[in-house]
Design a protein around this motif. Structure first.
Motif, PDB file in Angstrom:
ATOM      1  N   GLU A  13      58.427 -56.268 -40.098  1.00 14.70           N
ATOM      2  CA  GLU A  13      58.864 -55.890 -38.767  1.00 14.70           C
ATOM      3  C   GLU A  13      58.368 -56.867 -37.716  1.00 14.70           C
ATOM      4  N   THR A  14      57.082 -57.282 -37.873  1.00 14.90           N
ATOM      5  CA  THR A  14      56.527 -58.251 -36.931  1.00 14.90           C
ATOM      6  C   THR A  14      57.276 -59.570 -36.992  1.00 14.90           C
ATOM      7  N   LEU A  15      57.572 -60.037 -38.198  1.00 13.03           N
ATOM      8  CA  LEU A  15      58.323 -61.274 -38.357  1.00 13.03           C
ATOM      9  C   LEU A  15      59.717 -61.156 -37.765  1.00 13.03           C
ATOM     10  N   THR A  16      60.318 -60.022 -37.921  1.00 11.93           N
ATOM     11  CA  THR A  16      61.652 -59.814 -37.361  1.00 11.93           C
ATOM     12  C   THR A  16      61.617 -59.841 -35.832  1.00 11.93           C
ATOM     13  N   GLN A  17      60.595 -59.248 -35.239  1.00 10.88           N
ATOM     14  CA  GLN A  17      60.464 -59.275 -33.789  1.00 10.88           C
ATOM     15  C   GLN A  17      60.239 -60.695 -33.284  1.00 10.88           C
ATOM     16  N   GLU A  18      59.454 -61.466 -33.988  1.00 12.65           N
ATOM     17  CA  GLU A  18      59.232 -62.866 -33.595  1.00 12.65           C
ATOM     18  C   GLU A  18      60.521 -63.659 -33.681  1.00 12.65           C
ATOM     19  N   GLN A  19      61.293 -63.404 -34.725  1.00 13.14           N
ATOM     20  CA  GLN A  19      62.574 -64.084 -34.845  1.00 13.14           C
ATOM     21  C   GLN A  19      63.507 -63.720 -33.696  1.00 13.14           C
ATOM     22  N   ILE A  20      63.494 -62.434 -33.328  1.00 16.02           N
ATOM     23  CA  ILE A  20      64.337 -62.003 -32.212  1.00 16.02           C
ATOM     24  C   ILE A  20      63.916 -62.701 -30.926  1.00 16.02           C
ATOM     25  N   VAL A  21      62.599 -62.800 -30.703  1.00 15.41           N
ATOM     26  CA  VAL A  21      62.105 -63.484 -29.514  1.00 15.41           C
ATOM     27  C   VAL A  21      62.527 -64.945 -29.513  1.00 15.41           C
ATOM     28  N   ASP A  22      62.418 -65.594 -30.679  1.00 15.78           N
ATOM     29  CA  ASP A  22      62.829 -67.000 -30.777  1.00 15.78           C
ATOM     30  C   ASP A  22      64.317 -67.159 -30.499  1.00 15.78           C
ATOM     31  N   ILE A  23      65.108 -66.231 -31.019  1.00 16.16           N
ATOM     32  CA  ILE A  23      66.552 -66.304 -30.792  1.00 16.16           C
ATOM     33  C   ILE A  23      66.875 -66.130 -29.306  1.00 16.16           C
ATOM     34  N   LYS A  24      66.193 -65.178 -28.672  1.00 17.74           N
ATOM     35  CA  LYS A  24      66.419 -64.965 -27.251  1.00 17.74           C
ATOM     36  C   LYS A  24      66.026 -66.188 -26.423  1.00 17.74           C
ATOM     37  N   GLU A  25      64.902 -66.803 -26.772  1.00 17.46           N
ATOM     38  CA  GLU A  25      64.474 -68.004 -26.052  1.00 17.46           C
ATOM     39  C   GLU A  25      65.454 -69.149 -26.256  1.00 17.46           C
ATOM     40  N   THR A  26      65.957 -69.265 -27.489  1.00 17.98           N
ATOM     41  CA  THR A  26      66.937 -70.321 -27.766  1.00 17.98           C
ATOM     42  C   THR A  26      68.215 -70.097 -26.969  1.00 17.98           C
ATOM     43  N   MET A  27      68.681 -68.850 -26.922  1.00 19.68           N
ATOM     44  CA  MET A  27      69.894 -68.538 -26.167  1.00 19.68           C
ATOM     45  C   MET A  27      69.676 -68.746 -24.670  1.00 19.68           C
ATOM     46  N   ARG A  28      68.480 -68.398 -24.215  1.00 14.14           N
ATOM     47  CA  ARG A  28      68.176 -68.600 -22.796  1.00 14.14           C
ATOM     48  C   ARG A  28      68.152 -70.087 -22.449  1.00 14.14           C
ATOM     49  N   ALA A  29      67.575 -70.880 -23.342  1.00 16.19           N
ATOM     50  CA  ALA A  29      67.522 -72.330 -23.109  1.00 16.19           C
ATOM     51  C   ALA A  29      68.922 -72.934 -23.118  1.00 16.19           C
ATOM     52  N   LYS A  30      69.784 -72.464 -24.055  1.00 17.88           N
ATOM     53  CA  LYS A  30      71.151 -72.972 -24.088  1.00 17.88           C
ATOM     54  C   LYS A  30      71.921 -72.580 -22.839  1.00 17.88           C
ATOM     55  N   ALA A  31      71.727 -71.332 -22.382  1.00 16.13           N
ATOM     56  CA  ALA A  31      72.411 -70.889 -21.162  1.00 16.13           C
ATOM     57  C   ALA A  31      71.953 -71.684 -19.952  1.00 16.13           C
ATOM     58  N   LEU A  32      70.618 -71.963 -19.882  1.00  9.71           N
ATOM     59  CA  LEU A  32      70.098 -72.750 -18.779  1.00  9.71           C
ATOM     60  C   LEU A  32      70.632 -74.174 -18.811  1.00  9.71           C
ATOM     61  N   ALA A  33      70.698 -74.758 -20.014  1.00 11.98           N
ATOM     62  CA  ALA A  33      71.237 -76.111 -20.135  1.00 11.98           C
ATOM     63  C   ALA A  33      72.712 -76.147 -19.759  1.00 11.98           C
ATOM     64  N   LYS A  34      73.456 -75.114 -20.157  1.00 11.05           N
ATOM     65  CA  LYS A  34      74.883 -75.048 -19.814  1.00 11.05           C
ATOM     66  C   LYS A  34      75.072 -74.911 -18.311  1.00 11.05           C
ATOM     67  N   LYS A  35      74.205 -74.095 -17.686  1.00  9.61           N
ATOM     68  CA  LYS A  35      74.297 -73.919 -16.244  1.00  9.61           C
ATOM     69  C   LYS A  35      73.965 -75.207 -15.514  1.00  9.61           C
ATOM     70  N   ARG A  36      72.938 -75.913 -15.995  1.00 12.34           N
ATOM     71  CA  ARG A  36      72.579 -77.185 -15.378  1.00 12.34           C
ATOM     72  C   ARG A  36      73.682 -78.218 -15.550  1.00 12.34           C
ATOM     73  N   ALA A  37      74.326 -78.209 -16.706  1.00 13.06           N
ATOM     74  CA  ALA A  37      75.425 -79.146 -16.938  1.00 13.06           C
ATOM     75  C   ALA A  37      76.581 -78.867 -15.991  1.00 13.06           C
ATOM     76  N   LYS A  38      76.915 -77.575 -15.799  1.00 17.48           N
ATOM     77  CA  LYS A  38      77.983 -77.227 -14.863  1.00 17.48           C
ATOM     78  C   LYS A  38      77.622 -77.628 -13.441  1.00 17.48           C
ATOM     79  N   THR A  39      76.365 -77.371 -13.053  1.00 22.49           N
ATOM     80  CA  THR A  39      75.933 -77.740 -11.705  1.00 22.49           C
ATOM     81  C   THR A  39      75.982 -79.253 -11.506  1.00 22.49           C
ATOM     82  N   GLY A  40      75.525 -79.996 -12.521  1.00 15.25           N
ATOM     83  CA  GLY A  40      75.575 -81.448 -12.432  1.00 15.25           C
ATOM     84  C   GLY A  40      76.996 -81.970 -12.359  1.00 15.25           C
TER      85      GLY A  40
END
Length: 305
Positions: A13-40
């Protein structure tokens, strides 16, 4: 054994929660990069479009600093190889350009102040006062916006000619002391105020003029700013009417004075462009300083409530 099974299940369960956190951070980073690309991309597009729109103005500034010998060549000289200020000096000495600028500034300032006063008073009457034929009269005022200035320029010239006002400041100022567009702008802004504001002021013994000066005008600063910028720029760029009613150099405006720099020789092109650059500085400065007020004033009365 049961304790070991519970520990393994907890680790999973702990490993699964860590994976979920990593996935969320990855998605957040991709969304931020996409937003920055659109702004640029939007910023780059705006810069390119701005350069395309400002290219004639920038090239005019370049020509103003360019000797006439560099302009008329087989090469495409976008920038002056030997920048000089002689064009500006000659433009000031060959014609009384500073006198023209002073005349235009006096005329534009008086027209701006006059339109703010007259249009605000008329808009107050159409917004807060009740009298017979108010709607019909307002429709007539608005209908004047459909009449081109060229249709009345001859009759206006004959009128001021009979009054002996030709080649004077009043003939350049008085015909433009009010405008239907200004009345409409102020009226739309006043319509956003509740009638109870005016009724309360009347109950307190406030006169109409006092209500306008002390209550209404301080609340209409966006509309006043928009009206001032719009009117000043239009008055600064007047050409046909000043050309028709003025004859002496002492009463000429900048738009007419610039044409006096044009002659048959090639040097007149750089002189005229230098003069144009000098006279557009005030209008550009007014627009840059008051652009927020202009936009806010034009849209402030668009929505009521």
């Amino acid at each position: 054994m049961e304790q070991m099974g519970e520990m393994e299940l907890y680790c999973q369960e702990t490993l699964t929660q860590e994976q979920i956190v990593d996935i969320k951070e990855t998605m957040r980073a991709k969304a931020l990069a996409k937003k920055r690309a659109k702004t640029g991309f939007r910023l780059l597009t705006n810069i390119v479009v701005a350069l395309i729109i400002l290219l004639p103005l920038l090239y005019a500034v370049s020509i103003a600093f360019m000797p006439s010998g560099e302009l008329f060549t087989t090469e495409l000289n976008l920038f002056p190889k030997n920048p000089t200020l002689d064009n500006f000096k000659n433009a000031i000495t060959q014609v009384p350009l500073m006198r023209f600028i002073l005349n235009s500034f006096i005329i534009a300032s008086c027209i701006t102040v006059g339109q703010i006063i007259s249009c605000s008073l008329a808009a107050f009457a159409f917004s807060f006062l009740e009298f017979k034929g108010k709607g019909i009269l307002f429709m007539i005022v608005m209908a004047t916006m459909m009449v081109p200035g060229e249709a009345t320029i001859i009759s206006n010239y004959l009128t001021v000619g009979k009054l002996g006002l030709l080649d004077t400041y009043p003939v350049l100022i008085v015909p433009y002391l009010t405008s239907a567009m200004g009345i409409f702008l102020f009226r739309q802004f006043y319509m956003t105020f509740p009638k109870s504001l005016y009724e309360s002021a009347k109950l307190d013994g406030c006169s109409n003029l006092t209500f306008i000066i002390k209550i209404l005008l301080p609340l209409t600063k966006p509309a006043i700013g928009a009206m001032a910028v719009y009117t000043f720029i239009n008055a600064w760029n007047l050409y046909m009417w000043p050309l028709l009613v003025t004859g002496s150099e002492s009463m000429r405006t900048v738009q007419i004075g610039i044409s006096m720099l044009n002659s048959v020789d090639s040097q007149s092109i750089t002189l005229m462009i230098a003069g144009v650059v000098m006279i557009i500085i005030p209008s550009i400065a007014i627009f840059v300083v008051g652009q927020k007020q202009l936009i806010r004033g034009l849209f402030s009365g668009a929505v009521k409530g």
